[in-house]
Design a protein around this motif. Structure first.
Motif, PDB file in Angstrom:
ATOM      1  N   PHE A 166      63.403  47.374  70.755  1.00 48.00           N
ATOM      2  CA  PHE A 166      62.867  48.656  70.340  1.00 48.00           C
ATOM      3  C   PHE A 166      62.003  49.245  71.445  1.00 48.00           C
ATOM      4  O   PHE A 166      61.566  48.531  72.338  1.00 48.00           O
ATOM      5  CB  PHE A 166      62.081  48.531  69.037  1.00 48.00           C
ATOM      6  CG  PHE A 166      60.891  47.606  69.107  1.00 48.00           C
ATOM      7  CD1 PHE A 166      61.004  46.295  68.700  1.00 48.00           C
ATOM      8  CD2 PHE A 166      59.676  48.057  69.585  1.00 48.00           C
ATOM      9  CE1 PHE A 166      59.914  45.444  68.766  1.00 48.00           C
ATOM     10  CE2 PHE A 166      58.575  47.210  69.648  1.00 48.00           C
ATOM     11  CZ  PHE A 166      58.706  45.895  69.234  1.00 48.00           C
ATOM     12  N   PRO A 167      61.776  50.556  71.384  1.00 46.20           N
ATOM     13  CA  PRO A 167      60.917  51.165  72.401  1.00 46.20           C
ATOM     14  C   PRO A 167      59.567  50.467  72.455  1.00 46.20           C
ATOM     15  O   PRO A 167      59.012  50.070  71.440  1.00 46.20           O
ATOM     16  CB  PRO A 167      60.747  52.608  71.907  1.00 46.20           C
ATOM     17  CG  PRO A 167      61.944  52.844  71.070  1.00 46.20           C
ATOM     18  CD  PRO A 167      62.253  51.510  70.413  1.00 46.20           C
ATOM     19  N   GLY A 168      59.070  50.310  73.650  1.00 45.36           N
ATOM     20  CA  GLY A 168      57.771  49.677  73.822  1.00 45.36           C
ATOM     21  C   GLY A 168      57.855  48.304  74.441  1.00 45.36           C
ATOM     22  O   GLY A 168      56.865  47.790  74.938  1.00 45.36           O
ATOM     23  N   THR A 169      59.034  47.688  74.450  1.00 42.99           N
ATOM     24  CA  THR A 169      59.122  46.344  75.005  1.00 42.99           C
ATOM     25  C   THR A 169      59.112  46.348  76.529  1.00 42.99           C
ATOM     26  O   THR A 169      58.884  45.321  77.139  1.00 42.99           O
ATOM     27  CB  THR A 169      60.391  45.618  74.514  1.00 42.99           C
ATOM     28  OG1 THR A 169      61.531  46.393  74.870  1.00 42.99           O
ATOM     29  CG2 THR A 169      60.345  45.397  73.029  1.00 42.99           C
ATOM     30  N   SER A 170      59.334  47.501  77.141  1.00 37.85           N
ATOM     31  CA  SER A 170      59.334  47.564  78.601  1.00 37.85           C
ATOM     32  C   SER A 170      58.015  48.100  79.154  1.00 37.85           C
ATOM     33  O   SER A 170      57.881  48.282  80.352  1.00 37.85           O
ATOM     34  CB  SER A 170      60.489  48.449  79.075  1.00 37.85           C
ATOM     35  OG  SER A 170      60.292  49.768  78.621  1.00 37.85           O
ATOM     36  N   THR A 171      57.053  48.347  78.302  1.00 34.65           N
ATOM     37  CA  THR A 171      55.766  48.889  78.717  1.00 34.65           C
ATOM     38  C   THR A 171      54.693  47.830  78.515  1.00 34.65           C
ATOM     39  O   THR A 171      54.657  47.172  77.480  1.00 34.65           O
ATOM     40  CB  THR A 171      55.407  50.139  77.879  1.00 34.65           C
ATOM     41  OG1 THR A 171      56.434  51.091  78.048  1.00 34.65           O
ATOM     42  CG2 THR A 171      54.084  50.730  78.297  1.00 34.65           C
TER      43      THR A 171
ATOM     44  N   LYS B 221      48.982  45.589  68.324  1.00 31.40           N
ATOM     45  CA  LYS B 221      49.157  46.614  67.292  1.00 31.40           C
ATOM     46  C   LYS B 221      50.261  47.601  67.657  1.00 31.40           C
ATOM     47  O   LYS B 221      50.945  48.120  66.801  1.00 31.40           O
ATOM     48  CB  LYS B 221      47.859  47.345  67.016  1.00 31.40           C
ATOM     49  CG  LYS B 221      47.246  48.039  68.209  1.00 31.40           C
ATOM     50  CD  LYS B 221      45.861  48.575  67.850  1.00 31.40           C
ATOM     51  CE  LYS B 221      44.997  48.703  69.069  1.00 31.40           C
ATOM     52  NZ  LYS B 221      43.599  48.626  68.763  1.00 31.40           N
ATOM     53  N   TYR B 222      50.453  47.847  68.955  1.00 32.64           N
ATOM     54  CA  TYR B 222      51.489  48.787  69.367  1.00 32.64           C
ATOM     55  C   TYR B 222      52.889  48.250  69.082  1.00 32.64           C
ATOM     56  O   TYR B 222      53.825  49.014  68.924  1.00 32.64           O
ATOM     57  CB  TYR B 222      51.332  49.148  70.840  1.00 32.64           C
ATOM     58  CG  TYR B 222      50.105  49.995  71.093  1.00 32.64           C
ATOM     59  CD1 TYR B 222      50.075  51.319  70.679  1.00 32.64           C
ATOM     60  CD2 TYR B 222      48.988  49.467  71.700  1.00 32.64           C
ATOM     61  CE1 TYR B 222      48.945  52.100  70.884  1.00 32.64           C
ATOM     62  CE2 TYR B 222      47.859  50.241  71.911  1.00 32.64           C
ATOM     63  CZ  TYR B 222      47.841  51.549  71.505  1.00 32.64           C
ATOM     64  OH  TYR B 222      46.731  52.327  71.701  1.00 32.64           O
ATOM     65  N   MET B 223      53.027  46.936  69.003  1.00 34.09           N
ATOM     66  CA  MET B 223      54.331  46.365  68.670  1.00 34.09           C
ATOM     67  C   MET B 223      54.677  46.605  67.209  1.00 34.09           C
ATOM     68  O   MET B 223      55.811  46.414  66.803  1.00 34.09           O
ATOM     69  CB  MET B 223      54.370  44.889  69.007  1.00 34.09           C
ATOM     70  CG  MET B 223      54.309  44.648  70.487  1.00 34.09           C
ATOM     71  SD  MET B 223      54.643  42.945  70.879  1.00 34.09           S
ATOM     72  CE  MET B 223      54.622  43.036  72.649  1.00 34.09           C
ATOM     73  N   LEU B 224      53.711  47.029  66.426  1.00 32.61           N
ATOM     74  CA  LEU B 224      53.952  47.417  65.038  1.00 32.61           C
ATOM     75  C   LEU B 224      54.037  48.928  64.902  1.00 32.61           C
ATOM     76  O   LEU B 224      54.898  49.446  64.197  1.00 32.61           O
ATOM     77  CB  LEU B 224      52.840  46.883  64.134  1.00 32.61           C
ATOM     78  CG  LEU B 224      52.672  45.374  64.101  1.00 32.61           C
ATOM     79  CD1 LEU B 224      51.442  44.995  63.302  1.00 32.61           C
ATOM     80  CD2 LEU B 224      53.904  44.711  63.544  1.00 32.61           C
ATOM     81  N   PHE B 225      53.134  49.649  65.570  1.00 34.71           N
ATOM     82  CA  PHE B 225      53.084  51.103  65.444  1.00 34.71           C
ATOM     83  C   PHE B 225      54.326  51.798  65.986  1.00 34.71           C
ATOM     84  O   PHE B 225      54.800  52.765  65.383  1.00 34.71           O
ATOM     85  CB  PHE B 225      51.861  51.682  66.156  1.00 34.71           C
ATOM     86  CG  PHE B 225      50.564  51.376  65.477  1.00 34.71           C
ATOM     87  CD1 PHE B 225      50.449  51.382  64.102  1.00 34.71           C
ATOM     88  CD2 PHE B 225      49.433  51.078  66.222  1.00 34.71           C
ATOM     89  CE1 PHE B 225      49.248  51.108  63.472  1.00 34.71           C
ATOM     90  CE2 PHE B 225      48.223  50.805  65.609  1.00 34.71           C
ATOM     91  CZ  PHE B 225      48.134  50.821  64.232  1.00 34.71           C
TER      92      PHE B 225
ATOM     93  N   PRO C 264      42.570  57.967  65.493  1.00 37.64           N
ATOM     94  CA  PRO C 264      42.301  56.982  64.434  1.00 37.64           C
ATOM     95  C   PRO C 264      42.025  55.578  64.979  1.00 37.64           C
ATOM     96  O   PRO C 264      41.180  54.866  64.442  1.00 37.64           O
ATOM     97  CB  PRO C 264      43.587  56.996  63.593  1.00 37.64           C
ATOM     98  CG  PRO C 264      44.184  58.331  63.839  1.00 37.64           C
ATOM     99  CD  PRO C 264      43.821  58.687  65.253  1.00 37.64           C
ATOM    100  N   LEU C 265      42.702  55.202  66.063  1.00 36.54           N
ATOM    101  CA  LEU C 265      42.429  53.890  66.656  1.00 36.54           C
ATOM    102  C   LEU C 265      41.028  53.848  67.252  1.00 36.54           C
ATOM    103  O   LEU C 265      40.324  52.843  67.128  1.00 36.54           O
ATOM    104  CB  LEU C 265      43.475  53.561  67.724  1.00 36.54           C
ATOM    105  CG  LEU C 265      44.878  53.264  67.196  1.00 36.54           C
ATOM    106  CD1 LEU C 265      45.865  53.103  68.342  1.00 36.54           C
ATOM    107  CD2 LEU C 265      44.885  52.030  66.312  1.00 36.54           C
TER     108      LEU C 265
ATOM    109  N   GLY D  99      41.320  48.557  74.711  1.00 36.21           N
ATOM    110  CA  GLY D  99      42.777  48.502  74.796  1.00 36.21           C
ATOM    111  C   GLY D  99      43.506  49.652  74.147  1.00 36.21           C
ATOM    112  O   GLY D  99      44.729  49.633  74.073  1.00 36.21           O
ATOM    113  N   VAL D 100      42.793  50.676  73.665  1.00 35.82           N
ATOM    114  CA  VAL D 100      43.457  51.830  73.072  1.00 35.82           C
ATOM    115  C   VAL D 100      44.083  52.655  74.196  1.00 35.82           C
ATOM    116  O   VAL D 100      43.393  53.139  75.086  1.00 35.82           O
ATOM    117  CB  VAL D 100      42.487  52.699  72.236  1.00 35.82           C
ATOM    118  CG1 VAL D 100      43.181  53.976  71.763  1.00 35.82           C
ATOM    119  CG2 VAL D 100      41.983  51.910  71.043  1.00 35.82           C
ATOM    120  N   ILE D 101      45.391  52.768  74.150  1.00 39.93           N
ATOM    121  CA  ILE D 101      46.121  53.494  75.180  1.00 39.93           C
ATOM    122  C   ILE D 101      45.903  54.987  74.988  1.00 39.93           C
ATOM    123  O   ILE D 101      46.157  55.516  73.915  1.00 39.93           O
ATOM    124  CB  ILE D 101      47.620  53.138  75.137  1.00 39.93           C
ATOM    125  CG1 ILE D 101      47.804  51.644  75.443  1.00 39.93           C
ATOM    126  CG2 ILE D 101      48.410  53.996  76.126  1.00 39.93           C
ATOM    127  CD1 ILE D 101      49.215  51.125  75.263  1.00 39.93           C
ATOM    128  N   GLY D 102      45.397  55.656  76.022  1.00 40.88           N
ATOM    129  CA  GLY D 102      45.165  57.089  75.964  1.00 40.88           C
ATOM    130  C   GLY D 102      43.768  57.492  75.562  1.00 40.88           C
ATOM    131  O   GLY D 102      43.506  58.663  75.333  1.00 40.88           O
TER     132      GLY D 102
END
Length: 80
Positions: free
Chosen positions: A2-7, A13-17, A49-50, A58-61
């Motif tokens: 799924f998207p996100g595995t290459s980043t 938490k991002y692996m769930l979001f 929200p994060l 570790g919050v991206i952005g």
């Protein structure tokens, strides 16, 4: 995959979001030409929200917000 595995992600938490976002888009029957834009909007909308949760490490952005270049989902920035 799924998207996100290459980043590189600093929080699990991002692996769930990220898959959750794409499931929502799928359930909404989002046209394929809209998926990239809507996924980006979803990821950007998660930043505040994060941050509000108190666990800001570790919050991206957290600094760049809407100007985020590397999304957790690994997609290129949307250019209108």
């Amino acid at each position: 995959m799924f998207p996100g595995t290459s980043t590189i992600q600093t929080r699990a938490k991002y692996m769930l979001f990220i898959p959750w976002a794409y499931r929502i888009l799928e359930k909404q029957r989002t046209p394929s030409k809209e998926v990239s834009r809507r996924a980006r909007n979803f990821e950007i909308s998660l930043i505040q929200p994060l941050l509000d949760s108190g666990d800001t490490d570790g919050v991206i952005g957290r600094e760049s917000r809407e100007g985020l270049q590397r999304l957790p989902g690994g997609k290129e920035p949307f250019i209108a």
